[in-house]
Design a protein around this motif. Structure first.
Motif, PDB file in Angstrom:
ATOM      1  N   ARG A 104      -1.561   6.416   6.700  1.00  0.00           N
ATOM      2  CA  ARG A 104      -0.408   6.250   5.795  1.00  0.00           C
ATOM      3  C   ARG A 104      -0.009   4.788   5.686  1.00  0.00           C
ATOM      4  NH1 ARG A 104       2.203  10.926   8.264  1.00  0.00           N
ATOM      5  NH2 ARG A 104       3.561   9.437   9.270  1.00  0.00           N
TER       6      ARG A 104
ATOM      7  N   GLU B 131      -2.457   3.153   3.304  1.00  0.00           N
ATOM      8  CA  GLU B 131      -2.187   3.562   1.916  1.00  0.00           C
ATOM      9  C   GLU B 131      -0.976   2.833   1.349  1.00  0.00           C
ATOM     10  OE1 GLU B 131      -1.701   7.811   1.954  1.00  0.00           O
ATOM     11  OE2 GLU B 131      -3.726   8.114   2.744  1.00  0.00           O
ATOM     12  N   GLU B 132       0.092   2.785   2.133  1.00  0.00           N
ATOM     13  CA  GLU B 132       1.310   2.127   1.657  1.00  0.00           C
ATOM     14  C   GLU B 132       1.134   0.613   1.580  1.00  0.00           C
ATOM     15  OE1 GLU B 132       3.657   3.574   0.139  1.00  0.00           O
ATOM     16  OE2 GLU B 132       2.961   5.574   0.667  1.00  0.00           O
TER      17      GLU B 132
ATOM     18  N   GLN C 185      -1.686  -0.904   0.855  1.00  0.00           N
ATOM     19  CA  GLN C 185      -2.473  -1.102  -0.369  1.00  0.00           C
ATOM     20  C   GLN C 185      -1.551  -1.118  -1.586  1.00  0.00           C
ATOM     21  OE1 GLN C 185      -5.877  -1.536  -0.732  1.00  0.00           O
ATOM     22  NE2 GLN C 185      -5.636  -1.663  -2.934  1.00  0.00           N
ATOM     23  N   ARG C 186      -0.643  -0.146  -1.655  1.00  0.00           N
ATOM     24  CA  ARG C 186       0.302  -0.081  -2.783  1.00  0.00           C
ATOM     25  C   ARG C 186       1.232  -1.291  -2.804  1.00  0.00           C
ATOM     26  NH1 ARG C 186       0.905   5.400  -1.122  1.00  0.00           N
ATOM     27  NH2 ARG C 186      -0.386   6.710  -2.449  1.00  0.00           N
ATOM     28  N   ALA C 187       1.803  -1.604  -1.655  1.00  0.00           N
ATOM     29  CA  ALA C 187       2.778  -2.703  -1.591  1.00  0.00           C
ATOM     30  C   ALA C 187       2.131  -4.044  -1.933  1.00  0.00           C
ATOM     31  CB  ALA C 187       3.416  -2.759  -0.200  1.00  0.00           C
TER      32      ALA C 187
ATOM     33  N   ALA D  19      -0.528  -4.496  -3.745  1.00  0.00           N
ATOM     34  CA  ALA D  19      -0.868  -4.467  -5.172  1.00  0.00           C
ATOM     35  C   ALA D  19       0.374  -4.736  -6.028  1.00  0.00           C
ATOM     36  CB  ALA D  19      -1.494  -3.129  -5.548  1.00  0.00           C
ATOM     37  N   GLU D  20       1.517  -4.216  -5.623  1.00  0.00           N
ATOM     38  CA  GLU D  20       2.756  -4.397  -6.383  1.00  0.00           C
ATOM     39  C   GLU D  20       3.399  -5.762  -6.172  1.00  0.00           C
ATOM     40  OE1 GLU D  20       5.422  -1.257  -5.212  1.00  0.00           O
ATOM     41  OE2 GLU D  20       4.007   0.309  -5.824  1.00  0.00           O
ATOM     42  N   HIS D  21       3.400  -6.236  -4.906  1.00  0.00           N
ATOM     43  CA  HIS D  21       4.199  -7.414  -4.559  1.00  0.00           C
ATOM     44  C   HIS D  21       3.389  -8.584  -4.006  1.00  0.00           C
ATOM     45  CE1 HIS D  21       7.659  -4.872  -5.178  1.00  0.00           C
ATOM     46  NE2 HIS D  21       7.150  -3.992  -4.352  1.00  0.00           N
TER      47      HIS D  21
ATOM     48  N   ILE E 284       6.738  -1.501   3.977  1.00  0.00           N
ATOM     49  CA  ILE E 284       5.489  -0.740   4.136  1.00  0.00           C
ATOM     50  C   ILE E 284       5.684   0.345   5.188  1.00  0.00           C
ATOM     51  CG2 ILE E 284       3.096  -0.875   4.973  1.00  0.00           C
ATOM     52  CD1 ILE E 284       3.016  -3.702   3.620  1.00  0.00           C
TER      53      ILE E 284
ATOM     54  N   ARG F 234       8.022   3.101   3.813  1.00  0.00           N
ATOM     55  CA  ARG F 234       7.337   3.959   2.841  1.00  0.00           C
ATOM     56  C   ARG F 234       6.315   4.878   3.509  1.00  0.00           C
ATOM     57  NH1 ARG F 234       5.886  -0.277  -1.914  1.00  0.00           N
ATOM     58  NH2 ARG F 234       5.316   1.529  -3.160  1.00  0.00           N
TER      59      ARG F 234
ATOM     60  N   THR G  71      -7.418  -8.922  -6.147  1.00  0.00           N
ATOM     61  CA  THR G  71      -6.739  -7.636  -6.064  1.00  0.00           C
ATOM     62  C   THR G  71      -5.237  -7.773  -5.838  1.00  0.00           C
ATOM     63  OG1 THR G  71      -8.741  -6.748  -5.084  1.00  0.00           O
ATOM     64  CG2 THR G  71      -6.779  -5.400  -4.918  1.00  0.00           C
TER      65      THR G  71
END
Length: 187
Positions: free
Chosen positions: A17, A20-21, A23-25, A27-29, A38, A41, A101
């Motif tokens: 988890r 995964e979080e 990777q998202r964070a 990518a966003e920030h 992170i 989340r 990325t």
């Protein structure tokens, strides 16, 4: 040889988890995303994040290792490509996509090439080593200027990746890399 104790199931779920979080964070920030966010989340405390990943670089290195290892493997495959300069360009374009990325990753990987204490150094150094083989092959074929080094090409790639991110529309890095390659062809 030390035995590595397998993770408990709950620890493995937390680890996955967190990745995964992250990777998202990222990518966003970008690479400076909040580690506290992170962890939140992912549904764990910041201490759990630090138990798995003691530093931001350790977290990034874990996320990027497979991607960078795949780029090094791709370079090894391209050593058999019949057109050495095309092979080098193909590899650098793929590497540019991989390092673009997350915002800030270009700078981080450029710094990691020269910082043996960085968690990313080993992966970046492996890519530079196999990239050097592609460079030397293109030189031997008379397709690449003799005075170009793999280190210079990687820095040019980082510059094109960074600048391409500031151009409107898609494909900015690829366009800039193509322009760089025109100047690198042997005369």
């Amino acid at each position: 040889m030390t035995d590595v104790k397998p993770m408990r199931a709950d620890a493995r779920r937390n680890y996955e988890r967190l990745l995964e979080e992250a990777q998202r964070a990222f990518a966003e920030h970008g690479v400076e995303a909040s580690l506290e966010e992170i962890a939140r989340r992912a549904g764990v405390g910041i201490g759990t994040l630090y138990r798995h990943f003691p530093t931001r670089d350790a977290l990034l290195e874990t996320l990027l290792r497979a991607r960078f290892d795949a780029q090094a493997e791709r370079a090894r495959e391209l050593l058999a490509h019949p057109e050495p300069l095309n092979a080098l360009h193909t590899w650098l374009a793929g590497l540019g996509d991989a390092t673009g990325t997350f915002r800030g990753l270009v700078e981080l990987t450029a710094d990691a090439l020269n910082d043996e204490t960085s968690r990313l150094y080993e992966s970046c150094h492996a890519m530079r080593e196999v990239g050097s083989q592609l460079v030397e092959r293109a030189k031997r074929a008379g397709e690449l200027r003799e005075d170009v080094t793999a280190h210079e090409l990687l820095l040019l790639l980082h510059a094109a990746s960074w600048a391409g991110g500031h151009l409107p529309g898609e494909g900015g890095m690829q366009r800039l890399l193509a322009l760089v390659f025109e100047g690198l062809r042997a005369s």
